[in-house]
Design an enzyme around this catalytic site. Structure first.
Site, short mmCIF file in Angstrom:
data_model
loop_
_atom_site.label_atom_id
_atom_site.label_comp_id
_atom_site.label_asym_id
_atom_site.label_seq_id
_atom_site.Cartn_x
_atom_site.Cartn_y
_atom_site.Cartn_z
CB CYS A 150 -9.50 -21.80 -0.05
SG CYS A 150 -10.09 -22.29 -1.67
CG HIS A 242 -9.38 -17.44 -2.59
ND1 HIS A 242 -8.50 -17.59 -3.64
CD2 HIS A 242 -9.93 -18.67 -2.38
CE1 HIS A 242 -8.50 -18.85 -4.04
NE2 HIS A 242 -9.35 -19.53 -3.29
P1 NAP Z 1 -3.34 -31.50 -6.23
O1 NAP Z 1 -2.20 -30.55 -6.42
O2 NAP Z 1 -4.00 -32.05 -7.44
O3 NAP Z 1 -2.80 -32.75 -5.31
C1 NAP Z 1 -3.57 -33.90 -5.08
C2 NAP Z 1 -2.81 -34.91 -4.20
O4 NAP Z 1 -3.63 -36.09 -4.04
C3 NAP Z 1 -1.49 -35.40 -4.81
O5 NAP Z 1 -0.56 -35.63 -3.77
C4 NAP Z 1 -1.87 -36.74 -5.45
O6 NAP Z 1 -0.79 -37.66 -5.55
C5 NAP Z 1 -2.88 -37.25 -4.44
N1 NAP Z 1 -3.79 -38.23 -5.04
C6 NAP Z 1 -4.61 -38.07 -6.11
N2 NAP Z 1 -5.29 -39.22 -6.35
C7 NAP Z 1 -4.89 -40.12 -5.41
C8 NAP Z 1 -5.23 -41.47 -5.12
N3 NAP Z 1 -6.12 -42.14 -5.85
N4 NAP Z 1 -4.63 -42.07 -4.06
C9 NAP Z 1 -3.74 -41.41 -3.30
N5 NAP Z 1 -3.37 -40.12 -3.52
C10 NAP Z 1 -3.95 -39.49 -4.56
O7 NAP Z 1 -4.49 -30.83 -5.36
P2 NAP Z 1 -4.40 -29.61 -4.27
O8 NAP Z 1 -4.67 -28.32 -4.91
O9 NAP Z 1 -3.15 -29.79 -3.47
O10 NAP Z 1 -5.68 -29.93 -3.37
C11 NAP Z 1 -5.68 -31.03 -2.44
C12 NAP Z 1 -6.98 -31.04 -1.69
O11 NAP Z 1 -7.12 -29.85 -0.92
C13 NAP Z 1 -8.23 -31.11 -2.59
O12 NAP Z 1 -9.19 -31.92 -1.97
C14 NAP Z 1 -8.67 -29.66 -2.68
O13 NAP Z 1 -10.03 -29.54 -2.97
C15 NAP Z 1 -8.33 -29.17 -1.27
N6 NAP Z 1 -8.10 -27.73 -1.15
C16 NAP Z 1 -7.28 -27.05 -2.01
C17 NAP Z 1 -7.06 -25.69 -1.82
C18 NAP Z 1 -6.16 -24.89 -2.72
O14 NAP Z 1 -6.10 -23.65 -2.51
N7 NAP Z 1 -5.43 -25.50 -3.67
C19 NAP Z 1 -7.66 -25.02 -0.76
C20 NAP Z 1 -8.47 -25.75 0.11
C21 NAP Z 1 -8.67 -27.09 -0.10
P3 NAP Z 1 0.11 -37.82 -6.90
O15 NAP Z 1 1.04 -36.63 -6.96
O16 NAP Z 1 0.85 -39.09 -6.65
O17 NAP Z 1 -0.83 -37.87 -8.04
#
Ligand code: NAP
Length: 352
Positions: A150, A242
């Site tokens: 991001c 950001h």
């Molecule tokens: P998050 O809120 O922690 O969500 C993670 C997701 O992954 C949830 O749906 C979770 O499901 C699922 N998950 C976790 N472990 C799993 C497993 N073993 N098998 C299948 N599903 C699984 O994270 P987020 O902030 O949305 O970020 C998601 C991704 O995008 C990350 O890789 C992060 O680095 C990237 N990202 C985030 C941002 C940002 O601004 N937040 C920006 C760019 C990229 P459950 O709900 O069932 O646990």
């Protein structure tokens, strides 16, 4: 472009970025969120129960009743967006690509893989040409395509129009919103009234991903851009958006007016093609001495525009300015949806 909406799936649909995908895709003219998947904690539950809705706009109608599935390859539609936790994405995304799915991923796991396109459609749409080599080498019928971290996306978009002046080196300091850490993210007692100087792994990602995105494809191989990037990251008590302070050393010596003109006139393939998520202006320059600000500017262009201000001479690097982008839209779900639109418009979704 398409008369019928294409069914798509979302891996990690219950998380912060997953919810942004649900929001963006529910109203999308080409794609329809038909299949939602997450971890075994959520499997079998109605989406409304599995995902505590955290976005400021209401959950779109019709998705709350969908059952959350397991991330099992072959079950969902051919096109899947991935908002998986990186630890899970490492195994799950290639399994989906092997099973014939096109995976458009936000996770960091494969961004720096030399055969995986890391794409900002305005900047390096041509890098999608890595897909045939990826398929050949890995024996996949599907593919993985990624969008940047991001913070990287804001920096790379701001630097892309300056490539014509010869990018030599960049010093960037980020002021990153708490939503970038997912939910529940940074404890309130750590972040309220405070600044945390350092985000694990973030500086390395900004430094290397920027070179890959600005790089060129030569005879089917990606040559990273030689620009040297030095990043310092901070987490600040801001919800979304950001901000980055950027100082650039250039080979040529453009005037400040020429730099502003390059930023303001920047357009890419999404604007040429009129893609649904493409902002009319990928970069907007503001003249005011106190802009951009996250609260006032992060939502510009539906969260897809990078806002730039305070362009001025830098006694050390030559040129400096401030840039801002929405971290979960342009920095995550919106970026991936734009990648999928580009792939649809350029025929990559049909070539499987
Ligand atoms: P998050 O809120 O922690 O969500 C993670 C997701 O992954 C949830 O749906 C979770 O499901 C699922 N998950 C976790 N472990 C799993 C497993 N073993 N098998 C299948 N599903 C699984 O994270 P987020 O902030 O949305 O970020 C998601 C991704 O995008 C990350 O890789 C992060 O680095 C990237 N990202 C985030 C941002 C940002 O601004 N937040 C920006 C760019 C990229 P459950 O709900 O069932 O646990």
């Amino acid at each position: 472009m398409t008369s019928q909406r294409i069914d798509v799936g979302i891996l990690g649909a219950t998380g912060m970025v997953g919810q942004q995908f649900v929001r963006q895709l529910a109203a999308h003219p080409w794609f329809r969120p038909a299949w939602l998947a997450a971890s075994e904690r959520s499997e079998g539950r109605a989406y409304a129960d599995a995902a505590m809705w955290r976005l400021s706009s209401p959950r779109p109608d019709g998705v709350g009743e969908l059952r959350v599935d397991a991330c099992t390859p072959g079950r969902g539609p051919q096109l899947v967006f991935s908002a998986l936790d990186a630890a899970a994405a490492g195994e799950i995304e290639p399994a989906f690509a092997r099973a014939g799915h096109i995976v458009i991923s936000n996770a960091r796991s494969y961004r720096m893989d030399p055969l995986v396109p890391l794409v900002i459609p305005e900047v390096n749409a041509d890098h999608l040409a890595l897909i045939p080599a990826q398929r050949g080498e890995r024996g996949w019928t599907g593919a993985i395509v990624t969008n940047p971290n991001c913070s990287t996306v804001v920096l790379s978009m701001a630097l892309a129009p300056l490539r014509r002046f010869g990018l030599r080196s960049v010093l960037v300091t980020t002021l990153q919103a708490v939503s970038g850490a997912g939910y529940p993210g940074v404890p309130s007692l750590d972040i309220l009234g405070n600044v945390i100087p350092g985000i694990a792994g973030e500086e390395e990602k900004i430094e290397s991903e920027t070179q890959k995105i600005l790089g060129t494809l030569q005879a089917g191989t990606l040559a990273p851009h030689p620009v040297v990037v030095s990043a310092q990251t901070t987490r600040v008590p801001v919800v979304d958006g950001h901000t980055e302070t950027i100082a650039v050393s250039l080979e040529k010596t453009p005037s400040i007016e020429e730099v502003i003109h390059a930023l303001r006139s920047f357009r890419g393939r999404p604007q040429e093609l009129g893609l649904p998520s493409a902002p009319a202006d990928p970069i907007v320059w503001l003249d005011a001495p106190d802009r951009p600000q996250p609260r006032l500017d992060a939502e510009r262009g539906g969260g897809m525009t990078v806002t730039v201000g305070r362009v001025r001479a830098c006694p050390v690097q030559g040129v400096k300015f401030v840039a801002l982008g929405h971290n979960t839209i342009r920095g995550a779900a919106g970026a991936a949806v734009l990648n999928a639109e580009l792939m649809q418009a350029d025929g990559w979704l049909q070539r499987t």
